[in-house]
Write a protein that holds these residues in place. Structure first.
Motif, mmCIF file in Angstrom:
data_model
loop_
_atom_site.group_PDB
_atom_site.id
_atom_site.type_symbol
_atom_site.label_atom_id
_atom_site.label_comp_id
_atom_site.label_asym_id
_atom_site.label_seq_id
_atom_site.Cartn_x
_atom_site.Cartn_y
_atom_site.Cartn_z
ATOM 1 N N ALA A 122 15.643 -3.071 14.493
ATOM 2 C CA ALA A 122 15.619 -4.195 13.698
ATOM 3 C C ALA A 122 14.456 -5.002 14.318
ATOM 4 C CB ALA A 122 16.785 -4.825 14.011
ATOM 5 N N ARG A 123 13.845 -4.659 15.621
ATOM 6 C CA ARG A 123 12.749 -5.405 16.176
ATOM 7 C C ARG A 123 11.404 -5.028 15.617
ATOM 8 N NH1 ARG A 123 16.428 -5.275 20.588
ATOM 9 N NH2 ARG A 123 15.200 -3.322 21.418
ATOM 10 N N ARG A 124 11.351 -3.784 15.207
ATOM 11 C CA ARG A 124 10.074 -3.291 14.677
ATOM 12 C C ARG A 124 9.782 -3.688 13.568
ATOM 13 N NH1 ARG A 124 12.201 2.729 14.552
ATOM 14 N NH2 ARG A 124 10.066 2.905 13.381
ATOM 15 N N SER A 125 8.560 -3.786 12.977
ATOM 16 C CA SER A 125 7.876 -4.224 11.863
ATOM 17 C C SER A 125 7.469 -3.100 10.923
ATOM 18 C CB SER A 125 6.624 -5.081 12.084
ATOM 19 O OG SER A 125 5.616 -4.398 12.823
ATOM 20 N N SER A 126 7.468 -1.759 11.337
ATOM 21 C CA SER A 126 7.284 -0.814 10.699
ATOM 22 C C SER A 126 7.895 0.560 11.155
ATOM 23 C CB SER A 126 5.661 -0.333 10.430
ATOM 24 O OG SER A 126 5.434 0.541 9.677
ATOM 25 N N ASN A 127 8.226 1.612 10.382
ATOM 26 C CA ASN A 127 8.411 2.994 10.849
ATOM 27 C C ASN A 127 7.497 4.009 10.548
ATOM 28 O OD1 ASN A 127 8.545 3.297 8.017
ATOM 29 N ND2 ASN A 127 10.271 4.683 8.152
ATOM 30 N N LEU A 128 6.200 3.402 10.459
ATOM 31 C CA LEU A 128 4.736 4.418 10.368
ATOM 32 C C LEU A 128 4.381 4.496 11.633
ATOM 33 C CD1 LEU A 128 2.696 2.622 7.487
ATOM 34 C CD2 LEU A 128 4.079 4.688 7.343
ATOM 35 N N PRO A 129 3.813 5.907 11.978
ATOM 36 C CA PRO A 129 3.235 5.995 13.050
ATOM 37 C C PRO A 129 2.240 5.160 13.682
ATOM 38 C CG PRO A 129 3.197 7.869 11.634
ATOM 39 C CD PRO A 129 3.775 7.049 10.949
ATOM 40 N N VAL A 130 1.968 4.803 14.811
ATOM 41 C CA VAL A 130 1.253 4.009 15.434
ATOM 42 C C VAL A 130 -0.159 4.280 15.104
ATOM 43 C CG1 VAL A 130 0.249 2.992 17.527
ATOM 44 C CG2 VAL A 130 2.614 3.302 17.531
ATOM 45 N N ALA A 131 -0.630 5.567 14.982
ATOM 46 C CA ALA A 131 -1.845 6.021 14.639
ATOM 47 C C ALA A 131 -1.842 7.082 13.545
ATOM 48 C CB ALA A 131 -2.760 6.613 15.615
ATOM 49 N N LEU A 132 -2.379 6.903 12.358
ATOM 50 C CA LEU A 132 -2.115 7.710 11.421
ATOM 51 C C LEU A 132 -3.486 8.920 11.305
ATOM 52 C CD1 LEU A 132 -1.242 5.646 8.137
ATOM 53 C CD2 LEU A 132 0.238 7.111 9.424
ATOM 54 N N PRO A 133 -3.324 10.176 10.711
ATOM 55 C CA PRO A 133 -4.501 10.930 10.783
ATOM 56 C C PRO A 133 -5.605 10.313 10.109
ATOM 57 C CG PRO A 133 -2.731 11.861 9.534
ATOM 58 C CD PRO A 133 -2.275 10.604 10.229
ATOM 59 N N PRO A 134 -6.747 10.739 10.380
ATOM 60 C CA PRO A 134 -8.002 10.056 9.295
ATOM 61 C C PRO A 134 -7.959 10.327 7.947
ATOM 62 C CG PRO A 134 -8.774 12.168 10.763
ATOM 63 C CD PRO A 134 -7.394 11.760 11.395
ATOM 64 N N LEU A 135 -8.431 9.582 7.101
ATOM 65 C CA LEU A 135 -8.395 9.653 5.761
ATOM 66 C C LEU A 135 -10.137 10.042 5.166
ATOM 67 C CD1 LEU A 135 -6.355 9.297 3.139
ATOM 68 C CD2 LEU A 135 -7.225 6.941 3.109
ATOM 69 N N TYR A 136 -10.002 11.132 4.669
ATOM 70 C CA TYR A 136 -11.377 11.616 4.247
ATOM 71 C C TYR A 136 -11.709 11.255 2.730
ATOM 72 C CZ TYR A 136 -11.702 13.643 8.626
ATOM 73 O OH TYR A 136 -11.486 13.992 10.234
ATOM 74 N N GLY A 137 -12.602 10.771 2.123
ATOM 75 C CA GLY A 137 -13.175 10.631 0.892
ATOM 76 C C GLY A 137 -12.255 9.694 0.112
ATOM 77 N N ARG A 138 -11.526 8.885 0.572
ATOM 78 C CA ARG A 138 -10.664 8.124 -0.252
ATOM 79 C C ARG A 138 -10.762 6.347 0.148
ATOM 80 N NH1 ARG A 138 -8.700 11.020 -4.162
ATOM 81 N NH2 ARG A 138 -7.414 12.651 -3.609
ATOM 82 N N ASP A 139 -11.885 5.981 0.471
ATOM 83 C CA ASP A 139 -12.316 4.708 0.681
ATOM 84 C C ASP A 139 -12.077 3.842 -0.444
ATOM 85 O OD1 ASP A 139 -12.736 5.228 3.456
ATOM 86 O OD2 ASP A 139 -14.981 5.006 3.158
ATOM 87 N N ALA A 140 -12.708 4.295 -1.652
ATOM 88 C CA ALA A 140 -12.490 3.364 -2.946
ATOM 89 C C ALA A 140 -11.181 3.276 -3.314
ATOM 90 C CB ALA A 140 -13.476 4.168 -4.030
ATOM 91 N N GLU A 141 -10.482 4.656 -3.283
ATOM 92 C CA GLU A 141 -8.833 4.439 -3.875
ATOM 93 C C GLU A 141 -8.158 3.516 -2.925
ATOM 94 O OE1 GLU A 141 -10.900 6.970 -3.358
ATOM 95 O OE2 GLU A 141 -10.664 8.673 -5.068
ATOM 96 N N LEU A 142 -8.569 3.635 -1.405
ATOM 97 C CA LEU A 142 -7.763 2.656 -0.594
ATOM 98 C C LEU A 142 -7.786 1.230 -0.916
ATOM 99 C CD1 LEU A 142 -5.916 2.697 2.059
ATOM 100 C CD2 LEU A 142 -8.144 2.584 3.358
ATOM 101 N N ALA A 143 -9.041 0.932 -1.335
ATOM 102 C CA ALA A 143 -9.426 -0.343 -1.516
ATOM 103 C C ALA A 143 -8.643 -0.862 -2.850
ATOM 104 C CB ALA A 143 -10.820 -0.649 -1.671
ATOM 105 N N GLN A 144 -8.668 -0.058 -3.831
ATOM 106 C CA GLN A 144 -8.218 -0.200 -5.065
ATOM 107 C C GLN A 144 -6.762 -0.555 -5.075
ATOM 108 O OE1 GLN A 144 -9.606 3.091 -7.386
ATOM 109 N NE2 GLN A 144 -11.628 2.437 -7.695
ATOM 110 N N LEU A 145 -6.097 0.530 -4.374
ATOM 111 C CA LEU A 145 -4.621 0.245 -4.254
ATOM 112 C C LEU A 145 -4.073 -1.049 -3.196
ATOM 113 C CD1 LEU A 145 -3.810 4.195 -3.505
ATOM 114 C CD2 LEU A 145 -2.783 2.705 -5.246
ATOM 115 N N ARG A 146 -4.961 -1.297 -2.438
ATOM 116 C CA ARG A 146 -4.537 -2.522 -1.629
ATOM 117 C C ARG A 146 -4.707 -3.716 -2.781
ATOM 118 N NH1 ARG A 146 -7.423 -3.163 3.791
ATOM 119 N NH2 ARG A 146 -6.137 -4.900 4.171
ATOM 120 N N ALA A 147 -5.718 -3.583 -3.547
ATOM 121 C CA ALA A 147 -5.902 -4.925 -4.359
ATOM 122 C C ALA A 147 -4.763 -4.905 -5.468
ATOM 123 C CB ALA A 147 -7.394 -4.752 -5.088
#
Length: 846
Positions: A122-147
């Motif tokens: 309950a005190r955590r803000s996420s169950n994602l790992p603290v560090a995710l593996p690097p993302l290759y070749g997806r910068d544009a898609e990452l920005a589009q999905l955030r928007a």
């Protein structure tokens, strides 16, 4: 309700802003902007949201919003409102609200309860790992999905299995950790076996149990109702209906919850925005710079280095790395599985085994789901989610190479159990479920990834349908080529390209099947392909190879029309590079076409029997007489242009250049009207060649530049562009513009090599070397040209090339001894075309 922030007080009901006790005057639009930012101070407010709230129902320019924000910054301070680039604005001051009903009633006995073990969660803000593996070749898609998540409450990230949805979705969620007060939560649904387990899985992730007397969906909605959270529902395709019901309920009751879904198909619920994820970007060329920029290459290299740390991407191995990524369609899972094999097989060995990709690409990480440990397992899982009819249509689509139209798909995939209209329904479902990709054209072209197609063909064989479906495909494209042979006389080159360019891979596959299984169909198809290969597609070398293979299929039963058209096509494929063989084929074709009664094709064949480079003889005069008899003044422009072109050739061979220019001009006008760009271009080149011969160099240069510009704009960039650029180099040399000649020859050289035109411009290349005083190169190119002319059977050289050779020989004789020249020429005679033109274009000394 009133809001207090940094010495300011905003009274919403009174629409007043105070600094201490003093009222501050701001405009009504500025007040609405401020109220919206203050009310949503804990998150970014998108520009679209502000425009909708402040100017409801109106279309206004974004700079109106910027004006209001600037006016507020003058009042509140320059840092009071932060601009979030590409997204919107956020209030940068701490806000306290008063006047809301904050009384807490007695806790309902039915309220959802956290189990004791979930106190830490309950005190955590996420169950994602603290560090995710690097993302290759997806910068544009990452920005589009955030928007998209800024402006839409539910976003479905849709793609085929193995493309990398989960990796990207987790990166998006991780990037939004700070934007959701109640956290970012990922729920993996991959191992759920029934839809009713979806809501309990969400509750377990959030740290709650189902409330007594409530359904799991009802409890999940109650938990999320007042939360500001992002919920990532991963791998939803096999429980899609249950996920859609839950997401709809969350959308209806929890306005501050964003939902990101990954699936092979959309949810089809209200408020959903679908984002279709493509495969990783592929290299645009095999050069190291282009290869390094490819997302697929970046992932592959990273994974190879994890298994073989010594591996590096170099100029030498870049083409093989690029080819591997292309053969694997940029599919992330396939690339990861391939990387594991590189230390053992090497790049070359792995490429050689990709026809057995489902056996080779196995043995992935044991930490992955079983369905992601082999390429076949990933496809088998997705395939198992299809209905029986969808599976039938899917496997039959494996017959298509490259892209295809929905109409062609209906013809090939329909059968006894599925009619053509039902195929259309199944196609739509396969697109939804990411088995079939649809482009953005209207109407759209459809295609399977190469890996998906390999699985479809494997399934087709298992169903015992391979022979029947591939025959159906071949006969469909045989009919298409029959239409192309007729369309040629009536359609422009642009219309022919639009209609037939997209199906080149299917035409090749159909002809390959016919050559192996149906000789008579092969003869008809290859003969009918002639007009496409000659002009619109400009594929002479490939066409010549198909013709040679189809001629081996001719038998006593072959009808004269099919045999004659095949020989006509063969003659036109060879005429620019092997003239003697071409004219022999044309003589045979003409006899058959007279017998078959095909005057239009006969006219195009007879045109080849008047070369225009030799003095007319009785045989050429007889050919022209026959063309006069065939001439129909009411025929389409392409047919009428035959007689004008033949008459011009005869006049040119007789050195009646003014007459030839006039006749060629008339033919060009006819061809220009009907959009025959390629044929009109070759006549323009011929007129420019005459102008070079008569010394009208300005006319030649202007004509060739214009023609090259028009032909260079076509996707084919074909054989007639090679002629235009090669002769432009000749004209510049005769005009003493050596640099312009070098530039034109450099542009022409790759096309000269592609279309086997080496002997045609060898003298021009030698003349360039003479102008640059590279005497050994001059001799070698002259030797190469003589040898290449003997091999190609050129029966008479162009006058301009004869002049270029004479000039080069004269210059050479004054600079080198005869024995030395002979030795150099002998060395040049052994050169291949590519090497000869590379030698011609070596930098000049000094």
């Amino acid at each position: 309700m009133r809001y207090l922030f940094d010495g300011f007080e905003l009274r919403a009901q009174e629409r007043r802003l105070l600094a201490g006790d003093a009222p501050i005057s701001i405009g009504s639009r500025a007040f609405d902007v401020l109220l919206t930012l203050v009310a949503h101070h804990d998150r970014v407010v998108t520009k679209n949201e502000l425009l909708e709230r402040v100017w409801p129902g109106l279309m206004v320019e974004e700079n109106n919003l910027q004006v209001q924000v600037s006016s507020l910054r003058r009042v509140l301070g320059p840092r009071a409102i932060a601009t979030i680039p590409g997204r919107g604005y956020r209030l940068a001051m701490r806000v306290r609200s008063e006047g809301a009903d904050t009384a807490k009633g007695t806790r309902d006995a039915a309220a959802p309860q956290r189990p004791p073990a979930s106190a830490a969660r309950a005190r955590r803000s996420s169950n994602l790992p603290v560090a995710l593996p690097p993302l290759y070749g997806r910068d544009a898609e990452l920005a589009q999905l955030r928007a998209l998540l800024d402006s839409h409450r539910t976003v479905a990230l849709v793609a085929a299995g193995g493309v990398g949805k989960t990796h990207l979705a987790r990166a998006v969620a991780d990037a939004r950790r700070a934007e959701h007060a109640d956290g970012v939560w990922a729920v993996d649904l991959a191992e759920l076996t029934r839809g009713e387990l979806v809501a309990p899985a969400v509750l377990q992730t959030l740290g709650f149990q189902v409330a007594p007397g409530q359904t799991p969906v009802g409890t999940a909605v109650d938990v999320l109702r007042r939360q500001d959270a992002l919920l990532l529902l991963d791998n939803c395709e096999h429980v899609l209906e249950a996920v859609a019901s839950l997401v709809q309920a969350i959308n209806d009751a929890a306005p501050r919850v964003r939902v990101l879904v990954t699936s092979q198909a959309p949810l089809r619920c209200m408020h959903e925005r679908v984002f279709r994820l493509g495969t990783l970007s592929l290299p645009s060329s095999p050069t190291l710079g282009d290869v390094q920029r490819s997302g697929a290459v970046q992932l592959l290299v990273h994974r190879i280095q994890a298994a073989a740390p010594h591996f590096t991407l170099t100029e030498a191995n870049a083409p093989r790395v690029a080819a591997l990524c292309q053969r694997l369609d940029g599919i992330a899972l396939a690339l990861e599985l391939a990387a594991v094999r590189v230390p053992l097989l090497g790049l070359e060995g792995l490429l050689a085994r990709l026809d057995e990709r489902f056996e080779v690409l196995a043995g992935g990480s044991r930490l992955k789901l079983p369905r992601h440990q082999t390429l076949r397992a990933a496809l088998a899982f997705s395939h198992g989610l299809l209905t029986s009819d969808e599976q039938t249509v899917f496997r039959r689509l494996g017959a298509f190479a490259g892209s295809f139209s929905a109409e062609c798909a209906r013809d090939v995939a329909a059968g006894e159990s599925i009619d053509r209209w039902a195929v259309l329904d199944q196609l739509g479902a396969l697109v939804d479920k990411s088995f079939v990709l649809a482009d953005a054209d209207d109407p759209p072209r459809l295609r399977l990834l190469e890996t998906t197609r390999a699985y479809a063909l494997e399934s087709l064989a298992q169903a015992g349908e391979t022979a029947a479906v591939l025959e159906r495909h071949a006969r469909l494209f045989g009919r298409l080529l029959e239409e192309a042979a007729q369309d040629y006389w009536l359609l422009s080159d642009a219309a022919m390209l639009e209609r037939y360019w997209p199906d080149q891979a299917n035409l090749r596959a159909a002809m390959d099947w016919a050559l192996a299984h149906d000789p008579e169909l092969a003869v008809r198809m290859v003969g009918d392909a002639g007009p496409l290969w000659r002009e619109a597609l400009s594929q002479q070398p490939e066409g010549a190879r198909y013709c040679a293979a189809a001629l081996a299929c001719v038998s006593e039963r072959t009808p004269p029309l099919a045999h004659g058209r095949l020989l006509h096509t063969y003659a036109w494929m060879l005429i620019w590079s092997q003239q003697q063989r071409a004219r022999a084929a044309a003589q045979h074709a003409a006899a058959l076409l007279r017998q078959a009664g095909d005057p239009a094709t006969l006219g195009m064949t007879l045109l080849l029997l008047i070369p225009g480079t030799t003095a007319p003889d009785a045989q050429q005069e007889a050919v022209l007489d026959e063309m006069r008899r065939l001439h129909d003044p009411h025929a389409p422009p392409r047919v009428r242009a035959q007689l004008l072109s033949a008459s011009a050739r005869l006049a040119m061979g007789a050195c009646r250049y003014d007459e030839a220019m006039d006749l060629y001009g008339q033919a060009r006008a006819l061809l220009s009207v009907c959009g025959a760009t390629q044929w009109e271009g070759v006549l323009a080149w011929t007129m420019a060649s005459i102008a070079i011969t008569t010394g009208e160099l300005d006319f030649a240069v202007d004509t060739l530049r214009d023609t090259a510009s028009r032909l260079d704009a076509l996707p084919t960039r074909g054989i007639f562009l090679a002629f235009s650029l090669g002769s432009l180099a000749t004209a510049h040399l005769f005009g003493s513009d050596t640099q312009a000649a070098r530039e034109a020859l450099a542009r022409a050289a790759p096309l000269i090599v592609r279309y086997d035109l080496g002997s045609r411009y060898a003298a021009t290349a030698a003349c360039l070397a003479a102008r640059e005083q590279r005497w050994s190169t001059v001799a070698m190119l002259l030797g190469y040209g003589q040898a290449a002319s003997r091999v190609s059977g050129v029966d008479a050289e162009e006058p301009a090339e004869l002049r270029a050779r004479a000039h080069a020989m004269q210059e050479l004789a004054a600079k080198a001894a005869a024995a030395q020249v002979a030795a150099w020429m002998a060395a040049g005679a052994a050169l291949e075309t590519e090497a000869a033109y590379a030698l011609a274009l070596e930098p000049a000394e000094g």
